[in-house]
Design a protein around this motif. Sequence first.
Motif, mmCIF file in Angstrom:
data_model
loop_
_atom_site.group_PDB
_atom_site.id
_atom_site.type_symbol
_atom_site.label_atom_id
_atom_site.label_comp_id
_atom_site.label_asym_id
_atom_site.label_seq_id
_atom_site.Cartn_x
_atom_site.Cartn_y
_atom_site.Cartn_z
ATOM 1 N N LYS A 91 43.745 34.340 60.893
ATOM 2 C CA LYS A 91 44.961 34.146 61.930
ATOM 3 C C LYS A 91 45.816 35.031 61.371
ATOM 4 O O LYS A 91 46.148 35.275 60.253
ATOM 5 C CB LYS A 91 45.380 32.576 61.466
ATOM 6 N N LEU A 92 46.400 35.809 62.360
ATOM 7 C CA LEU A 92 47.397 36.746 61.988
ATOM 8 C C LEU A 92 48.795 36.151 61.745
ATOM 9 O O LEU A 92 49.265 35.507 62.601
ATOM 10 C CB LEU A 92 47.549 37.771 63.233
ATOM 11 N N LYS A 93 49.659 36.588 60.836
ATOM 12 C CA LYS A 93 50.623 35.856 60.430
ATOM 13 C C LYS A 93 51.613 36.928 61.140
ATOM 14 O O LYS A 93 51.894 37.977 60.382
ATOM 15 C CB LYS A 93 50.776 35.969 58.970
ATOM 16 N N VAL A 94 52.539 36.380 61.929
ATOM 17 C CA VAL A 94 53.519 36.998 62.669
ATOM 18 C C VAL A 94 54.793 35.939 62.745
ATOM 19 O O VAL A 94 54.501 34.875 62.889
ATOM 20 C CB VAL A 94 53.431 37.605 63.899
ATOM 21 N N SER A 95 56.009 36.553 62.255
ATOM 22 C CA SER A 95 57.024 35.583 62.329
ATOM 23 C C SER A 95 57.694 35.419 63.673
ATOM 24 O O SER A 95 57.158 35.850 64.666
ATOM 25 C CB SER A 95 58.173 36.119 61.691
ATOM 26 N N GLU A 96 58.530 34.236 63.928
ATOM 27 C CA GLU A 96 59.033 33.958 65.076
ATOM 28 C C GLU A 96 59.896 35.089 65.595
ATOM 29 O O GLU A 96 59.887 35.301 66.900
ATOM 30 C CB GLU A 96 59.718 32.565 64.990
ATOM 31 N N SER A 100 57.421 44.641 60.155
ATOM 32 C CA SER A 100 56.519 45.639 60.056
ATOM 33 C C SER A 100 55.282 44.904 60.996
ATOM 34 O O SER A 100 55.093 43.828 60.870
ATOM 35 C CB SER A 100 55.944 45.443 58.546
ATOM 36 N N PHE A 101 54.846 45.759 61.909
ATOM 37 C CA PHE A 101 53.910 45.432 62.797
ATOM 38 C C PHE A 101 52.593 46.106 62.727
ATOM 39 O O PHE A 101 52.659 47.321 62.535
ATOM 40 C CB PHE A 101 54.268 45.644 64.272
ATOM 41 N N SER A 102 51.549 45.475 62.304
ATOM 42 C CA SER A 102 50.053 45.976 62.197
ATOM 43 C C SER A 102 49.662 46.345 63.516
ATOM 44 O O SER A 102 50.049 45.905 64.517
ATOM 45 C CB SER A 102 49.298 45.101 61.271
ATOM 46 N N ALA A 103 48.640 47.168 63.351
ATOM 47 C CA ALA A 103 47.835 47.430 64.677
ATOM 48 C C ALA A 103 47.303 46.150 65.580
ATOM 49 O O ALA A 103 47.316 45.967 66.530
ATOM 50 C CB ALA A 103 46.941 48.329 64.593
ATOM 51 N N ALA A 104 46.747 45.182 64.575
ATOM 52 C CA ALA A 104 46.260 43.826 64.945
ATOM 53 C C ALA A 104 47.258 42.962 65.326
ATOM 54 O O ALA A 104 47.069 42.398 66.626
ATOM 55 C CB ALA A 104 45.515 43.348 63.680
ATOM 56 N N ALA A 105 48.365 43.164 64.824
ATOM 57 C CA ALA A 105 49.471 42.453 65.399
ATOM 58 C C ALA A 105 50.058 42.745 66.588
ATOM 59 O O ALA A 105 50.422 42.051 67.808
ATOM 60 C CB ALA A 105 50.591 42.062 64.768
ATOM 61 N N ILE A 106 50.026 43.952 66.781
ATOM 62 C CA ILE A 106 50.538 44.589 68.186
ATOM 63 C C ILE A 106 49.478 44.500 69.321
ATOM 64 O O ILE A 106 50.101 43.986 70.293
ATOM 65 C CB ILE A 106 50.801 46.291 68.104
ATOM 66 N N GLU A 107 48.292 44.529 69.049
ATOM 67 C CA GLU A 107 47.268 44.085 70.233
ATOM 68 C C GLU A 107 47.137 42.875 70.418
ATOM 69 O O GLU A 107 47.016 42.400 71.577
ATOM 70 C CB GLU A 107 45.743 44.894 69.658
ATOM 71 N N TYR A 108 47.170 41.915 69.658
ATOM 72 C CA TYR A 108 46.787 40.770 69.815
ATOM 73 C C TYR A 108 48.082 39.326 69.909
ATOM 74 O O TYR A 108 47.725 38.420 70.535
ATOM 75 C CB TYR A 108 45.662 39.878 68.802
ATOM 76 N N ILE A 109 49.108 40.135 69.100
ATOM 77 C CA ILE A 109 50.436 39.031 69.282
ATOM 78 C C ILE A 109 51.468 39.798 70.419
ATOM 79 O O ILE A 109 51.741 38.986 71.243
ATOM 80 C CB ILE A 109 50.738 38.915 67.907
ATOM 81 N N ILE A 110 51.641 41.051 70.054
ATOM 82 C CA ILE A 110 52.690 41.585 70.922
ATOM 83 C C ILE A 110 52.367 41.703 72.305
ATOM 84 O O ILE A 110 52.791 41.764 73.208
ATOM 85 C CB ILE A 110 53.274 42.886 70.239
ATOM 86 N N LEU A 111 50.997 42.272 72.441
ATOM 87 C CA LEU A 111 50.369 42.694 73.928
ATOM 88 C C LEU A 111 49.627 41.640 74.442
ATOM 89 O O LEU A 111 49.058 41.677 75.583
ATOM 90 C CB LEU A 111 49.541 43.827 73.524
ATOM 91 N N LYS A 112 49.599 40.534 73.507
ATOM 92 C CA LYS A 112 48.688 38.945 73.946
ATOM 93 C C LYS A 112 47.394 39.573 74.451
ATOM 94 O O LYS A 112 46.958 38.798 75.192
ATOM 95 C CB LYS A 112 49.564 38.522 74.870
ATOM 96 N N MET A 113 46.548 40.594 73.798
ATOM 97 C CA MET A 113 45.412 40.688 74.182
ATOM 98 C C MET A 113 44.294 39.535 73.736
ATOM 99 O O MET A 113 44.707 38.931 72.814
ATOM 100 C CB MET A 113 44.763 41.945 73.882
ATOM 101 N N LYS A 114 43.504 39.256 74.707
ATOM 102 C CA LYS A 114 42.282 38.051 74.246
ATOM 103 C C LYS A 114 41.285 38.845 73.028
ATOM 104 O O LYS A 114 41.009 39.984 73.073
ATOM 105 C CB LYS A 114 41.644 37.677 75.337
ATOM 106 N N PRO A 115 40.614 37.893 72.383
ATOM 107 C CA PRO A 115 39.405 38.316 71.456
ATOM 108 C C PRO A 115 38.760 39.168 72.566
ATOM 109 O O PRO A 115 38.237 38.901 73.478
ATOM 110 C CB PRO A 115 38.955 37.094 71.031
ATOM 111 N N PRO A 116 38.259 40.307 72.043
ATOM 112 C CA PRO A 116 37.167 41.267 72.880
ATOM 113 C C PRO A 116 35.873 40.607 72.859
ATOM 114 O O PRO A 116 35.026 40.838 71.927
ATOM 115 C CB PRO A 116 37.367 42.521 71.980
ATOM 116 N N VAL A 117 35.220 40.256 73.868
ATOM 117 C CA VAL A 117 33.930 39.640 74.257
ATOM 118 C C VAL A 117 33.137 40.632 74.065
ATOM 119 O O VAL A 117 31.998 40.238 73.590
ATOM 120 C CB VAL A 117 34.085 39.024 75.609
#
Length: 372
Positions: free
Chosen positions: A235-240, A205-222
């Motif tokens: 902290k977003l919880k995503v498995s290895e 299961s991939f949330s929108a937040a996980a896709i943006e900040y873990i999968i696509l590695k986007m930085k926090p939006p200044v």
Amino acid sequence: MKRGPAYCEPVYVWKLTKEVQPKGLWDHPCQLSEEMVRCMKDIFISLADSTISSKLSGLESHYSPLSPHGHLSSSYMSSWVQSPQIDIESEVLAADDIHDPYRVHGKLSWADIGSYGLATEVSWMSVGKKQLEYAAGELRRFRILVEQAAQVNPIHLSHNEKLGFWINLYNTLIMHAYLAYGVPRSDLKLFSLMQKAAYTVGGHSFSAAAIEYIILKMKPPVHRPQIALLLALHKLKVSEEQRKFAIDTFEPIVAFALSCGLYSSPAVRIYTAMNVREELQESQRDFIRASVGVSSKGRLLVPKLLHCFGNGCVDDEKFPAWISRFLLSHQASFVEKCMSKRRQSLFSSRCCGILPFDSRFRYLFLPEKFSP
């Protein structure tokens, strides 16, 4: 996706029976993600069209909270608000009838804003039984596509294929979440929605937040400090195993491809694995050309999203020149003239005006480019 209890009845989406299934798309993840964006775009436009038709015919008296304003948006009814006409360098600037999708009061729009001039705008939708029936065909097809996405295993995709796949999936998921839960009224609620809305891909299961900040590695939006703070606190919880689905390296330019369906967001377009690099470059250029302007006093007006992005590329002194790289030659020349005049005046320290991020609901959909 479950529906929020406070909103209208999107239960019809999930009770619809299957029709002809687009077979085998799960084995072609990139094409599947493209079709998901295409289908959701059609759903949004269909729902918006049905709302406008109902309003004009007097058949509807109640609307869904999908709009943050609670009334029929005048920006949809008149599609584009005319830019003010100012008698300065008129051969460079827009006339009254030129599209100005970001509609900044006092802005001098360019005569040519690129593909955004052809964008379809949706700033209001109603999601009730009648509207869902209007979009029934697209909704049936979309349900099938989501089911196929669960069978996708993107771990062996190339970097470019992952880029296109996850960008398309993210934009689709945000639109889907708005249909299911309604449009959030604050950054806090948006962040909560991004954690709640999720698709199953490759058994995870991939949330929108996980896709943006873990999968696509986007930085926090200044440019959105509340979201950045929430990311620091939660902290977003995503498995290895899930992290193996991520792109190889951070791509800052993806900022111009992700849309949260807000007024200051970039437009939605479909990204293909074969041309994703070129398409991302086009998205950056098109957003800049559509969202940047010059005030009547010669100040360069830029949205906060773009200014924060540009700060990672050049310092403030070189920022106007960096912006000019993405403009047409006569527009770039005009910017340089304005900046030169300001450097010679008392306003030299205020060459740029930063336009705040606008969180009102609105989608812009760019037309597709088809190969001959």
